[in-house]
Design a protein around this motif. Structure first.
Motif, mmCIF file in Angstrom:
data_model
loop_
_atom_site.group_PDB
_atom_site.id
_atom_site.type_symbol
_atom_site.label_atom_id
_atom_site.label_comp_id
_atom_site.label_asym_id
_atom_site.label_seq_id
_atom_site.Cartn_x
_atom_site.Cartn_y
_atom_site.Cartn_z
ATOM 1 N N ARG A 80 -13.332 -35.467 -4.233
ATOM 2 C CA ARG A 80 -14.550 -36.332 -4.453
ATOM 3 C C ARG A 80 -15.114 -36.590 -2.907
ATOM 4 N NH1 ARG A 80 -17.237 -37.277 -7.205
ATOM 5 N NH2 ARG A 80 -17.269 -39.236 -7.886
ATOM 6 N N GLY A 81 -15.499 -37.967 -2.771
ATOM 7 C CA GLY A 81 -16.533 -38.342 -1.805
ATOM 8 C C GLY A 81 -15.921 -38.080 -0.303
ATOM 9 N N PRO A 82 -14.310 -38.246 -0.271
ATOM 10 C CA PRO A 82 -13.864 -38.237 1.037
ATOM 11 C C PRO A 82 -13.871 -36.847 1.662
ATOM 12 C CG PRO A 82 -12.425 -39.626 -0.170
ATOM 13 C CD PRO A 82 -13.482 -39.090 -1.320
ATOM 14 N N GLY A 83 -13.445 -35.723 0.660
ATOM 15 C CA GLY A 83 -13.678 -34.502 0.847
ATOM 16 C C GLY A 83 -14.784 -33.853 1.153
ATOM 17 N N GLY A 84 -15.967 -34.385 0.653
ATOM 18 C CA GLY A 84 -17.448 -34.195 0.735
ATOM 19 C C GLY A 84 -17.792 -34.518 2.300
ATOM 20 N N GLN A 85 -17.224 -35.794 2.697
ATOM 21 C CA GLN A 85 -17.441 -36.127 3.882
ATOM 22 C C GLN A 85 -16.942 -35.409 5.100
ATOM 23 O OE1 GLN A 85 -19.626 -38.977 5.037
ATOM 24 N NE2 GLN A 85 -20.325 -38.373 2.955
ATOM 25 N N ALA A 144 -6.698 -33.436 9.230
ATOM 26 C CA ALA A 144 -7.504 -34.170 8.059
ATOM 27 C C ALA A 144 -7.495 -33.504 6.626
ATOM 28 C CB ALA A 144 -9.000 -34.052 8.568
ATOM 29 N N LEU A 145 -7.488 -32.341 6.731
ATOM 30 C CA LEU A 145 -7.300 -31.395 5.588
ATOM 31 C C LEU A 145 -6.052 -31.860 4.613
ATOM 32 C CD1 LEU A 145 -8.212 -27.873 6.533
ATOM 33 C CD2 LEU A 145 -9.393 -29.429 4.951
ATOM 34 N N GLN A 146 -5.035 -32.043 5.347
ATOM 35 C CA GLN A 146 -3.745 -32.387 4.624
ATOM 36 C C GLN A 146 -3.800 -34.109 4.282
ATOM 37 O OE1 GLN A 146 -1.971 -29.855 4.658
ATOM 38 N NE2 GLN A 146 -3.422 -29.216 6.135
ATOM 39 N N LEU A 147 -4.708 -34.879 5.150
ATOM 40 C CA LEU A 147 -4.632 -36.250 4.577
ATOM 41 C C LEU A 147 -5.589 -36.195 3.255
ATOM 42 C CD1 LEU A 147 -5.364 -38.000 7.966
ATOM 43 C CD2 LEU A 147 -3.367 -38.022 6.537
ATOM 44 N N VAL A 148 -6.753 -35.424 3.347
ATOM 45 C CA VAL A 148 -7.459 -35.198 2.041
ATOM 46 C C VAL A 148 -6.534 -34.492 0.811
ATOM 47 C CG1 VAL A 148 -9.299 -34.006 1.079
ATOM 48 C CG2 VAL A 148 -9.658 -35.372 3.017
ATOM 49 N N ARG A 149 -5.787 -33.780 0.925
ATOM 50 C CA ARG A 149 -4.918 -33.008 0.085
ATOM 51 C C ARG A 149 -4.211 -34.302 -0.586
ATOM 52 N NH1 ARG A 149 0.251 -31.001 -0.822
ATOM 53 N NH2 ARG A 149 0.248 -29.159 -2.192
ATOM 54 N N GLU A 172 -3.669 -26.795 -5.969
ATOM 55 C CA GLU A 172 -4.848 -26.865 -5.483
ATOM 56 C C GLU A 172 -5.497 -25.442 -5.416
ATOM 57 O OE1 GLU A 172 -2.223 -26.880 -3.942
ATOM 58 O OE2 GLU A 172 -2.446 -27.669 -1.864
ATOM 59 N N HIS A 173 -6.854 -25.015 -5.278
ATOM 60 C CA HIS A 173 -7.451 -23.912 -5.285
ATOM 61 C C HIS A 173 -8.751 -23.781 -4.286
ATOM 62 C CE1 HIS A 173 -8.921 -25.589 -9.533
ATOM 63 N NE2 HIS A 173 -9.992 -25.604 -8.707
ATOM 64 N N ASN A 174 -8.920 -24.760 -3.665
ATOM 65 C CA ASN A 174 -10.258 -24.777 -2.720
ATOM 66 C C ASN A 174 -9.361 -25.307 -1.450
ATOM 67 O OD1 ASN A 174 -11.925 -23.956 -4.914
ATOM 68 N ND2 ASN A 174 -13.446 -25.663 -4.443
ATOM 69 N N PHE A 175 -8.798 -24.610 -0.846
ATOM 70 C CA PHE A 175 -8.103 -25.249 0.170
ATOM 71 C C PHE A 175 -7.880 -24.066 1.361
ATOM 72 C CE2 PHE A 175 -4.486 -27.816 1.994
ATOM 73 C CZ PHE A 175 -5.354 -28.910 2.337
#
Length: 470
Positions: free
Chosen positions: A238-243, A283-288, A317-320
C-alpha cells in the motif's frame, strides 16, 4: 642583494598539465603561485596540485548487446492472443536485459507486458549483480498472498465477517477504525533514510488493514484435500511501499546519470554495496514486515470474529527482490520457489488463478530454467481496456452472473469491475498445464471457490468515514 621574482604560473600552464578551464582555476592558480613565491620549482608545484586532484569519474557503463544475457522462457503461446502477448513480452524483456547489471532473465507462464518497451514484464525475473532496481519490483512492493486454514468455519460467515472488516479502495482508515502497527516497526521506519518521512509514517498507520484496488482480493473457498474453509488475501504494501518506491527511483536516477545514462530511467539502479544500497535493502525488508502484518491483522480479526480454529497460515510475495548466491533476483509478478528464500518461508506457495477457479497450493521446484521462480497467478493476454472493448454492450452484472455462476462475488465499491472477471485473464487450464510442463511447481491442493470480495469500480472510502488520505 636583489632576488629574482619567478615568473607566475598562468592558466596556460594548468591547461598544459591537463586541467580544464573552469571555476576551480582561480584557486588552483592562487595555490600554485603561492608555492612558486616560496621557491618551489615547477615540477614540485605540478606534483603538489596533482596530489589533490580528484580521480576522473569512471567511464559510463554501456548497454549490453541484445542476446548477450540469457533469457529462460517457460511459456508457450496456444492461440493468436497468446502469440501477440508472448511477442510483446519477449521484446520488452530483451530490452530489459540490455541493462548493464543484468546477468540472466526468465519469464513464467503468466507473463504479460506491464508498461512501455523495456519495462520488466509481469511474470518476469531479472538477476543482477551488485544492483537493486526499484523499477523491477514496481510501486506495488511486496504484493503478496496469505492463506489461513479456518477448519470447519462456515464459508458464508467468513465472507460476511470479511465484508465488514476489510477495506478496499484509495486511502486508509481513520482513527478509531485502525489496526495498530507495532511500535518497534515504526521506530525502525524512523531510523531508515528511505522511510523516515512523516507522510510515510502516517500512511504506515492509516493503511494497516487495507487492501487497495485493482486485482487485489479476499477469497474464501474449501480445500479439496481436507474440506476445510480457507481464506486467501491478495495485496501489497500500500502507501508505505509506494513511498519507498518513489524515493528509491529518485536515488536510482541519480546513479543512472552518473553510471549509465544510456540505461532506461525505468531500469535505473542503486549500487547494493554502497550506503544507499544497504539502506534501501533494509527498507525493503521493513516494508515486507509491514506487508505481512497488513495481511495478518485482517486474518486474525476475521478468524476471531467467526470463532474459527486456525489450523495453518502462511504467505508468499511476488513483487520483491531476493538475494541469492551473490546476485539480486527481481521478481515482478513471480513467486520465489525455493524453500529458504526468507526466514518465514515454509516451502509451500499460493497461486491464485481467477475468481471462478481454485487457488493452488503448490510446492516450488526451484527450477534453474525459471531462475528458481514459479508463476504468481494467471496473468493477462490483453489490457483492461481491450477486455472491456471485447465485452461490448453486455451489462456488467450479466457478465458477472454468466462467468461466476453459483459463487458469492462481492464488489466493495458496489459496482462490478469487468476487467477483473475470469474472461479478463489467461485461461486457467493453460497456466496449470504449463506449470507442470515446465516443471516449475508441484500442486499439493486446490482451494475451490465459494466467493470473494474485490474493490469494484467506484471510490471506496472507509465505510465509517470519508477519509481518503493518500
Amino acid at each position: 642583494m636583489t632576488h629574482e621574482i619567478p615568473a607566475p604560473i598562468t592558466g596556460t600552464h594548468l591547461i598544459e598539465w591537463g586541467y580544464r578551464p573552469g571555476p576551480a582555476f582561480a584557486a588552483l592558480l592562487a595555490r600554485a603561485n603561492t608555492a612558486r613565491a616560496n621557491g618551489m620549482d615547477m615540477a614540485h608545484i605540478r606534483a603538489l596540485l596533482a596530489a589533490d586532484r580528484p580521480s576522473p569519474p569512471p567511464p559510463h557503463l554501456p548497454l549490453q548487446r541484445e542476446g548477450d544475457v540469457p533469457l529462460h522462457i517457460s511459456i508457450r503461446a496456444e492461440n493468436p492472443d497468446e502469440t501477440d502477448n508472448l511477442n510483446d513480452v519477449l521484446a520488452t524483456m530483451r530490452e530489459v536485459l540490455r541493462t548493464p547489471t543484468a546477468q540472466a532473465g526468465a519469464i513464467m507462464p503468466d507473463a504479460c507486458p506491464s508498461g512501455p518497451l523495456g519495462t520488466i514484464a509481469v511474470g518476469g525475473i531479472v538477476a543482477t549483480r551488485n544492483a537493486i532496481h526499484p523499477g523491477m519490483h514496481s510501486a506495488d512492493i511486496c504484493c503478496s498472498v496469505m492463506m489461513t486454514d479456518l477448519g470447519a468455519a462456515d464459508p458464508k460467515m467468513v465472507l460476511d465477517a470479511a465484508s465488514t472488516m476489510t477495506h478496499f479502495g484509495r486511502g486508509g482508515r481513520r482513527d478509531g477504525n485502525r489496526f495498530a502497527v507495532e511500535p518497534d516497526l515504526l521506530d525502525a521506519f524512523r531510523a531508515n533514510p528511505f522511510l523516515r518521512r512523516e507522510k510515510t509514517l502516517h500512511i504506515a498507520r492509516s493503511h494497516m488493514g487495507t487492501q487497495g484496488d485493482g486485482n487485489h482480493f479476499l477469497f474464501v473457498g474449501r480445500s479439496r484435500s481436507t474440506g476445510h474453509t480457507v481464506m486467501v488475501t491478495h495485496h501489497g504494501s500500500r502507501g508505505p511501499g509506494g513511498q519507498l518506491y518513489k524515493a528509491g527511483m529518485e536515488v536510482a536516477e541519480r546513479y543512472r546519470q552518473q553510471l549509465s545514462p544510456a540505461t532506461l530511467p525505468r531500469n535505473a539502479w542503486i549500487p547494493a554495496d554502497g550506503p544507499d544500497g544497504r539502506a534501501y535493502w533494509e527498507a525493503l525488508q521493513l516494508v515486507r514486515r509491514w506487508t505481512r502484518a497488513n495481511h495478518t491483522v485482517l486474518h486474525h480479526a476475521i478468524s476471531t470474529a467467526v470463532q474459527a480454529d486456525v489450523v495453518e497460515r502462511f504467505w508468499n510475495e511476488h513483487n520483491f527482490v531476493f538475494r541469492r548466491n551473490g546476485l539480486f533476483y527481481h521478481g515482478k509478478g513471480a513467486t520465489p520457489a525455493w524453500g529458504d528464500h526468507a526466514g518465514d518461508a515454509c516451502g509451500k506457495m499460493i497461486i491464485p488463478l481467477n475468481m471462478a477457479e481454485p487457488v493452488l497450493i503448490v510446492r516450488g521446484k526451484d527450477a534453474a530454467h525459471g531462475l528458481g521462480f514459479a508463476p504468481h497467478g494467471a496473468g493477462r493476454n490483453f489490457t483492461r481496456t481491450e477486455h472491456r472493448r471485447r465485452m461490448g454492450a453486455i451489462p456488467p452484472a450479466a457478465l458477472l452472473a454468466a462467468e461466476t455462476r453459483g459463487l458469492d462475488i462481492r464488489f466493495y465499491g458496489g459496482e462490478v469491475d469487468t476487467s477483473e472477471l475470469p474472461s479478463a485473464y489467461k485461461r486457467a487450464d493453460t497456466v496449470l498445464r504449463q506449470i507442470d510442463e515446465y516443471g516449475l511447481a508441484e500442486i499439493e491442493d486446490y482451494i475451490d471457490p465459494f466467493g470473494c470480495i474485490m474493490a469494484g469500480n467506484t471510490p471506496c472510502p472507509d465505510r465509517n468515514s470519508r477519509d481518503r488520505a493518500a
